[in-house]
Design a protein around this motif. Structure first.
Motif, short mmCIF file in Angstrom:
data_model
loop_
_atom_site.label_atom_id
_atom_site.label_comp_id
_atom_site.label_asym_id
_atom_site.label_seq_id
_atom_site.Cartn_x
_atom_site.Cartn_y
_atom_site.Cartn_z
N ARG A 189 0.81 -1.22 0.00
CA ARG A 189 0.00 0.00 0.00
C ARG A 189 0.85 1.27 0.00
O ARG A 189 0.53 2.23 -0.69
CB ARG A 189 -0.97 0.00 1.17
CG ARG A 189 -0.33 0.14 2.54
CD ARG A 189 -1.35 -0.02 3.63
NE ARG A 189 -0.78 0.24 4.93
CZ ARG A 189 0.00 -0.62 5.58
NH1 ARG A 189 0.31 -1.77 5.04
NH2 ARG A 189 0.49 -0.32 6.77
N LEU A 227 0.62 4.07 -2.84
CA LEU A 227 0.08 5.39 -2.51
C LEU A 227 1.01 6.49 -2.99
O LEU A 227 0.59 7.47 -3.59
CB LEU A 227 -0.10 5.52 -1.00
CG LEU A 227 -1.41 5.02 -0.42
CD1 LEU A 227 -1.43 5.24 1.07
CD2 LEU A 227 -2.57 5.73 -1.08
N SER A 269 -5.34 6.53 2.24
CA SER A 269 -5.43 5.16 2.76
C SER A 269 -6.82 4.92 3.35
O SER A 269 -7.31 3.78 3.34
CB SER A 269 -4.33 4.85 3.76
OG SER A 269 -4.17 5.89 4.65
#
Lengths: 398, 301
Positions: free
Chosen positions: A167, A171, A233
Motif C-alpha cells: 500500500r 500510494l 489510505s
C-alpha cells in the motif's frame, strides 16, 4: 431475506456469499489504488481480454482428455491472455502515438471478439455443448462447487494481503510519481504490481460476477469511497468496506429468489452505495455542497442589502428584503432599523477599508482575499486596520 | 456458387461493411478527441434500452427497440456528465460507474421478465445476428437487377445504409466546425463556434451509428469499429481527410475478410461448422491495427 443475510439459506448460498464478500473486499481495495492512479478503465481491457485465454484453456484441457471446466485451469488461461492484453495496451501506448484510451478500446474489443470466435468453436464440439463457458460472461453461481468457492476466497485473501503489503509504495506513486522516484521507488515496477493485482481480482471474480461486470467491482466502490474522505489510505479502507458490503448483500439478496442473478445484483448494490455517497457525503456530497451554496448565497445577499442600506438606496430584490426583515435590520416599509443602520455602517466601513487596502503597496497583495464577504479584521492585524483607517479619514472629511 | 453466395453471403457482407463504416466515421473524431471509450459505454447501455422497450411494448420490433436504445444512450451520457460535474469524478471513472450499472440493470430486467418466447438475450446484444441476414428471394447475380427480388432484401440492409448516409451527411455538412473543434478547441471557441454543442453532436452521431448497428451486427463489432479502423488510419497519415479515407478502407476490409474467414475459413481447414462472424470481423480489425502499429509510416508521434 433475514435468513439470507445471516447465512441460513443453504450450503451453496453460504459458499457464494462468503466468496463474493472476499472478492468484494479485495476488489474494493485494489480498485481504490487504480482509481487514485487515474487508470480505472485499464481494468476494462484486462477483464475483456480474459475471454480468449478462458476458451483456449478449455480447449487445451479437453484436448488432454480432462474436464474442461476445472476452475484453476480456466483461471490460469484467462490470466495469461489478460496479461497479453495488458501488454498490448502498454505496447501500443508506448510505441505508437495512439492515446491510452484508444489502446484500451482496441484491446478489449479485439480480444473479446477473438474470444467469441473461440467460444463458437467450442460450441460445435461434442464436449463443448455443456461447457457453460457463457456463464463466465455474466457470472453464474448456480451449482458452484465447494472447491470453486475455496479457490475464490483464497484468491481474494491473497490479493488483499498483497495490497496491504504494497500500500505505501502504491500510494506514493499514485500521489506524486516524481517524488516517489526521488525516494528511490521504481514506479514502473509498482504500476506493474498494481496491474497484476487488478488482473488477479479479475480472474478470481470471473466465476461470480463475470468478465463484463467485474470492472464495476473495481471502480464503483473506489469512486464511492472517495466522496467521504481526502485521506488516500482511508479511501482504500472504505472502498474495501463498500466492496465487501456489496459482495455480501448482493450475494445474499440473489440467493432469495431464482431470477436474481448474482453478478448484476452485486453491481447494483454497489451502485446504490455510490449514489448514496454522491448525495449524502459531507463536504464532497451533492447535498452538502447545495447547502453550502445556499449559505453563501444568503451571505452575499445580506451583504449587498446592507451596502444598499448604507448608501440610502432602496432594496428591491425579494430574497434580500426577506433576509433583512427577518433579521430585524429593516422595517416592512423598507426603512432600516437602528440595528440595521449600525450593521450597514459596519459593512460600508469594511468595504471602504478593502478599497484602501488596494492602494497600499505593502498590503495590496492581500486584495485577492476580498471576495465581498470576508471581514477585513479576519485578514489584517488591528495595527494594519488602523493604518487603513488613517488613510480613510481624510477622504471621509472631504 | 453464384446463387449461394448472393443469397447467403452477400447481404451479411454488405450489411457488415455498412455498419463498419457508419461506426468508423464518427470513431475518427472520438479518437482524436480522446473519447474512444464513449463507444464502449454506449454499446453497453444499449442492452437496458432494448429490454425496457420490450417490456413497454411487449413485442420485439425494430422501431421501439431503436428508440429504447437511443433513450438509454442519452440517459447514459447525461448521467456521466452529471456524475463528472456534481461529484468531480474523473471522466473515465464516471463512465465506468454508469455503463456497468446500467448494463447490470439491463441483465437483471432481462432475467426478471418473461422473454422465453422471444429472441432477446444478452448474447444476441453482444454478437448480433449477422449470419441470419440472408436474402431468400435471390436466385443468383441477376437478382440484383430484379426489383421484386430486391424488395425481399433483409430490412437491416436498408436501415444500415440509411444510418451511414445520415452520419456521412452530417459529417459533410458540419465538416469545418467538426475539424476545427477537434484539433483546436480553444481556437474554435474563440471564433465563436459552440464547442460544447459540437462535442455533444459527435457523441449523438456515434450513438446513432451504434444503435442502428447493434441489432444487425452486435456490440462487439460496434466497439471494434469505433476504435480499430480509425486508430489504424491515424498511424497512416497526418491529414484528417486521408485518415477518414483510410479508416473507411480498413472498416470495409475488416468486414469482408472477417466474414469470409468466419464463413469459409473453417471449411478450408476441414472443419464443418462456421464460427462467429462478429467476433471474426473484430479480430481482423485488430490484426489490421497490429500491422499498422508495426509498419505504418506515421506510427510514432
Amino acid at each position: 431475506m433475514f435468513e439470507a443475510l445471516t447465512l441460513q439459506l443453504g450450503y451453496n448460498a453460504v459458499l457464494v456469499t462468503l466468496g463474493s464478500t472476499a472478492l468484494g473486499v479485495a476488489a474494493g481495495a485494489v480498485g481504490a489504488f487504480l482509481y487514485l492512479r487515474k487508470r480505472a478503465l485499464v481494468s476494462d481491457a484486462i477483464s475483456h481480454a480474459t475471454l480468449p485465454g478462458l476458451a483456449l484453456a478449455f480447449l487445451v484441457m479437453v484436448g488432454f482428455g480432462g474436464d474442461g471446466r476445472f476452475l484453476p485451469g480456466l483461471m490460469l488461461g484467462s490470466a495469461l491472455s489478460a496479461w497479453a492484453g495488458l501488454y498490448a495496451v502498454s505496447w501500443i501506448t508506448r510505441k505508437t502515438r495512439l492515446p491510452e484510451d484508444a489502446a484500451i478500446g482496441a484491446v478489449l474489443s479485439v480480444f473479446f471478439g477473438f474470444g467469441i470466435v473461440l467460444l463458437t468453436v467450442i460450441q460445435t464440439m461434442q464436449s463443448g455443448r455443456q461447457a457453460g463457458l457463457e456463464g463466465f460472461l455474466l457470472g453464474s453461481t448456480a451449482g458452484m462447487l465447494r472447491s470453486d468457492a475455496l479457490v475464490i476466497a483464497a484468491g481474494g485473501a491473497i490479493v488483499l494481503g498483497a495490497t496491504i503489503l504494497l500500500r505505501r509504495p502504491m500510494l506514493m506513486t499514485a500521489f506524486d510519481e516524481g517524488y516517489a522516484q526521488v525516494q528511490g521507488l521504481n514506479t514502473a515496477r509498482i504500476d506493474m504490481a498494481l496491474m497484476v493485482l487488478v488482473l488477479a481480482v479479475t480472474v478470481v471474480g470471473l466465476k461470480i460476477v463475470g468478465l463484463i461486470l467485474i470492472v464495476a467491482m473495481l471502480i464503483i466502490p473506489a469512486v464511492a469511497a472517495r466522496f467521504w474522505t481526502e485521506n488516500a489510505s482511508r479511501v482504500a479502507q472504505l472502498a474495501a468496506l463498500f466492496g465487501g458490503m456489496s459482495g455480501y448483500i448482493g450475494a445474499a439478496l440473489s440467493a432469495t429468489a431464482p431470477d436474481l442473478p448474482t453478478g448484476p445484483i452485486i453491481v447494483l448494490v454497489s451502485f446504490t452505495l455510490f449514489a448514496l455517497s454522491l448525495l449524502l457525503a459531507p463536504s464532497r456530497g451533492v447535498l452538502a455542497s447545495a447547502l453550502r451554496h445556499r449559505q453563501l448565497q444568503h451571505e452575499v445577499h445580506l451583504r449587498q442589502g446592507l451596502l444598499a442600506l448604507a448608501h440610502g438606496q432602496p432594496v428591491y430584490e425579494s430574497l434580500t428584503q426577506r433576509m433583512l426583515r427577518s433579521r430585524g435590520l429593516m422595517r416592512a416599509d423598507g426603512v432600516p432599523t437602528d440595528k440595521g443602520r449600525n450593521a450597514a455602517a459596519q459593512a460600508l466601513l469594511d468595504e471602504n477599508r478593502w478599497q484602501a487596502l488596494r492602494r497600499i503597496e505593502t498590503l495590496s497583495s492581500l486584495a485577492v482575499r476580498d471576495d465581498g464577504l470576508t471581514r477585513i479584521g479576519d485578514v489584517l492585524t488591528p495595527d494594519q486596520v488602523k493604518l487603513l483607517d488613517a488613510r480613510l479619514s481624510p477622504q471621509g472629511a472631504a | 456458387m453464384g446463387y449461394e453466395f448472393v443469397a447467403l453471403s452477400l447481404p451479411p457482407i454488405v450489411i457488415g461493411m455498412l455498419a463498419a463504416m457508419a461506426c468508423a466515421l464518427p470513431g475518427n473524431f472520438l479518437l482524436l478527441r480522446r473519447q474512444s471509450l464513449i463507444g464502449d459505454a454506449i454499446s453497453h447501455v444499449v442492452l437496458p434500452g432494448i429490454v425496457v422497450a420490450f417490456l413497454i411494448t411487449g413485442v420485439i420490433s425494430t422501431i421501439p427497440m431503436m428508440f429504447g436504445a437511443a433513450a438509454a444512450a442519452l440517459v447514459a451520457v447525461v448521467l456521466i456528465e452529471a456524475i463528472r460535474r456534481l461529484g468531480k469524478v474523473e471522466p473515465g471513472a464516471a463512465m465506468g460507474v454508469v455503463f456497468t450499472a446500467m448494463f447490470a440493470g439491463g441483465v437483471l430486467l432481462l432475467e426478471q421478465s418473461d422473454t422465453s418466447g422471444v429472441h432477446l438475450d444478452v448474447e444476441h446484444a453482444l454478437y448480433g445476428n449477422l449470419e441470419s441476414l440472408i436474402w431468400l428471394d435471390a436466385v443468383g447475380w441477376s437478382s440484383l437487377a430484379d426489383p421484386a427480388a430486391l424488395s425481399g432484401l433483409p430490412p437491416e440492409l436498408l436501415r444500415m445504409a440509411l444510418a451511414l448516409l445520415v452520419v456521412a451527411g452530417l459529417t459533410w455538412l458540419f465538416w469545418r466546425p467538426l475539424k476545427l473543434s477537434t484539433f483546436d478547441e480553444g481556437f474554435a471557441r474563440s471564433v465563436g463556434l459552440p464547442t460544447g454543442l459540437i462535442g455533444l453532436g459527435i457523441v449523438v452521431m456515434a450513438a446513432l451509428a451504434a444503435v442502428a448497428a447493434f441489432d444487425a451486427v452486435g456490440s462487439i463489432i460496434v466497439i471494434a469499429m469505433f476504435i480499430c479502423p480509425p486508430a489504424a488510419a491515424r498511424l497512416m497519415t497526418n491529414r484528417l481527410e486521408s485518415q477518414i479515407g483510410w479508416s473507411m478502407v480498413f472498416a470495409c476490409l475488416s468486414a469482408i475478410i472477417g466474414y469470409v474467414l468466419a464463413g469459409y475459413g473453417p471449411m478450408w481447414i476441414g472443419a464443418a461448422a462456421s464460427v462467429s462472424a462478429a467476433g471474426m470481423i473484430a479480430t481482423v480489425s485488430g490484426l489490421i491495427l497490429a500491422i499498422t502499429a508495426l509498419f505504418a509510416p506515421h506510427r510514432r508521434a
